[in-house]
Scaffold this motif. Sequence first.
Motif, PDB file in Angstrom:
ATOM      1  N   GLY A  33     -20.313  42.995  20.879  1.00 24.85           N
ATOM      2  CA  GLY A  33     -19.409  43.537  19.875  1.00 24.85           C
ATOM      3  C   GLY A  33     -20.017  43.487  18.487  1.00 24.85           C
ATOM      4  O   GLY A  33     -19.893  44.435  17.700  1.00 24.85           O
ATOM      5  N   MET A  34     -20.683  42.373  18.168  1.00 20.70           N
ATOM      6  CA  MET A  34     -21.362  42.276  16.874  1.00 20.70           C
ATOM      7  C   MET A  34     -22.505  43.281  16.802  1.00 20.70           C
ATOM      8  O   MET A  34     -22.714  43.929  15.768  1.00 20.70           O
ATOM      9  CB  MET A  34     -21.878  40.853  16.645  1.00 20.70           C
ATOM     10  N   HIS A  35     -23.236  43.431  17.899  1.00 23.90           N
ATOM     11  CA  HIS A  35     -24.310  44.430  17.935  1.00 23.90           C
ATOM     12  C   HIS A  35     -23.750  45.840  17.733  1.00 23.90           C
ATOM     13  O   HIS A  35     -24.340  46.659  17.022  1.00 23.90           O
ATOM     14  CB  HIS A  35     -25.044  44.362  19.272  1.00 23.90           C
ATOM     15  N   ALA A  36     -22.608  46.130  18.369  1.00 28.84           N
ATOM     16  CA  ALA A  36     -21.991  47.452  18.225  1.00 28.84           C
ATOM     17  C   ALA A  36     -21.626  47.716  16.764  1.00 28.84           C
ATOM     18  O   ALA A  36     -21.860  48.815  16.239  1.00 28.84           O
ATOM     19  CB  ALA A  36     -20.754  47.551  19.112  1.00 28.84           C
ATOM     20  N   LEU A  37     -21.058  46.718  16.092  1.00 32.70           N
ATOM     21  CA  LEU A  37     -20.709  46.881  14.681  1.00 32.70           C
ATOM     22  C   LEU A  37     -21.953  47.088  13.834  1.00 32.70           C
ATOM     23  O   LEU A  37     -21.946  47.886  12.883  1.00 32.70           O
ATOM     24  CB  LEU A  37     -19.934  45.662  14.195  1.00 32.70           C
ATOM     25  N   GLU A  38     -23.039  46.402  14.161  1.00 30.05           N
ATOM     26  CA  GLU A  38     -24.281  46.585  13.417  1.00 30.05           C
ATOM     27  C   GLU A  38     -24.830  48.000  13.604  1.00 30.05           C
ATOM     28  O   GLU A  38     -25.328  48.612  12.654  1.00 30.05           O
ATOM     29  CB  GLU A  38     -25.315  45.544  13.848  1.00 30.05           C
ATOM     30  N   LEU A  39     -24.732  48.539  14.819  1.00 26.75           N
ATOM     31  CA  LEU A  39     -25.170  49.917  15.047  1.00 26.75           C
ATOM     32  C   LEU A  39     -24.319  50.887  14.239  1.00 26.75           C
ATOM     33  O   LEU A  39     -24.826  51.878  13.694  1.00 26.75           O
ATOM     34  CB  LEU A  39     -25.105  50.249  16.535  1.00 26.75           C
ATOM     35  N   GLY A  40     -23.013  50.617  14.150  1.00 29.49           N
ATOM     36  CA  GLY A  40     -22.158  51.454  13.327  1.00 29.49           C
ATOM     37  C   GLY A  40     -22.517  51.353  11.857  1.00 29.49           C
ATOM     38  O   GLY A  40     -22.587  52.367  11.153  1.00 29.49           O
TER      39      GLY A  40
END
Length: 276
Positions: free
Chosen positions: A107-114
């Motif tokens: 989830g943190m990785h997904a936010l970083e990609l965003g």
Amino acid sequence: MTTTVSFTVATADGPRPVSVAYERTGSGEPLLLLHGIGHHLRAWDPVTRILAAEREVIAVDLPGFGTSPALPDGVPYDLGTVGPVYGAFCAELGLDRPHVAGNSLGGMHALELGRAGLARSVTALSPAGFWTEAERRYAFGTLRTMRRSALALPVPLIERLSRSAAGRSALTSTIYARPGRRSPEAVVAETLALRGATGFHQTLEVGRGASFDEDVKGIPVTVAWGTRDRILPRRQGVRAKRVIPDARLVRLPGCGHVPMNDDPALVARVILDTSR
């Protein structure tokens, strides 16, 4: 069927090779699924078929987890590595700014990609990075205990425990609110994935200073939290909303830290609503 793709990532020490295992199914706009620490891409199995009815679903084993090899020596497991690794992975597969959903570490990785402009929408399920120091220490202590238990249990005992609802609860109740719903085969596989996670220690090491404190602008973002999360308490969702004011904050009733198994229909709907 799981496939492995290799590509090159630019680092401070020059180009380095990285390999990632993934599965791809369905049709429609691409949706990248990222699991949590110690888990593997099978964590998404309960929702994959629902999602694949509307999206081309790409579930990955994060580097150093599942069947993906560890990152090369000298390449850190930190947020600074996320963009280059997933950016190169998406380029290799021909994915143009996929929707991204992630759980916990994913989830943190997904936010970083965003935040980096590499995703067209983000759904973060109990994402890491919104903790207080005391909450981080508690979460990491819980994860280390889970890892030690997985390493200590003989495989025949893991298999025997998985055959009963009580045994599956003993093995997985920390991450699932409804562990009895998980199949015996899945429980064995994820316990072995936790045992064999070559990136586990390095991820926790860099995670001691990790936090997510930047807004994600210009794309739809949903942060969803299970009401029965035993690793990252749902009050962290309120902090996430303060950091990302335009995010939709969703409550997942009766769900634990890995909610895909506890309520597949609800989790799939949250992801699809965000990606629409």
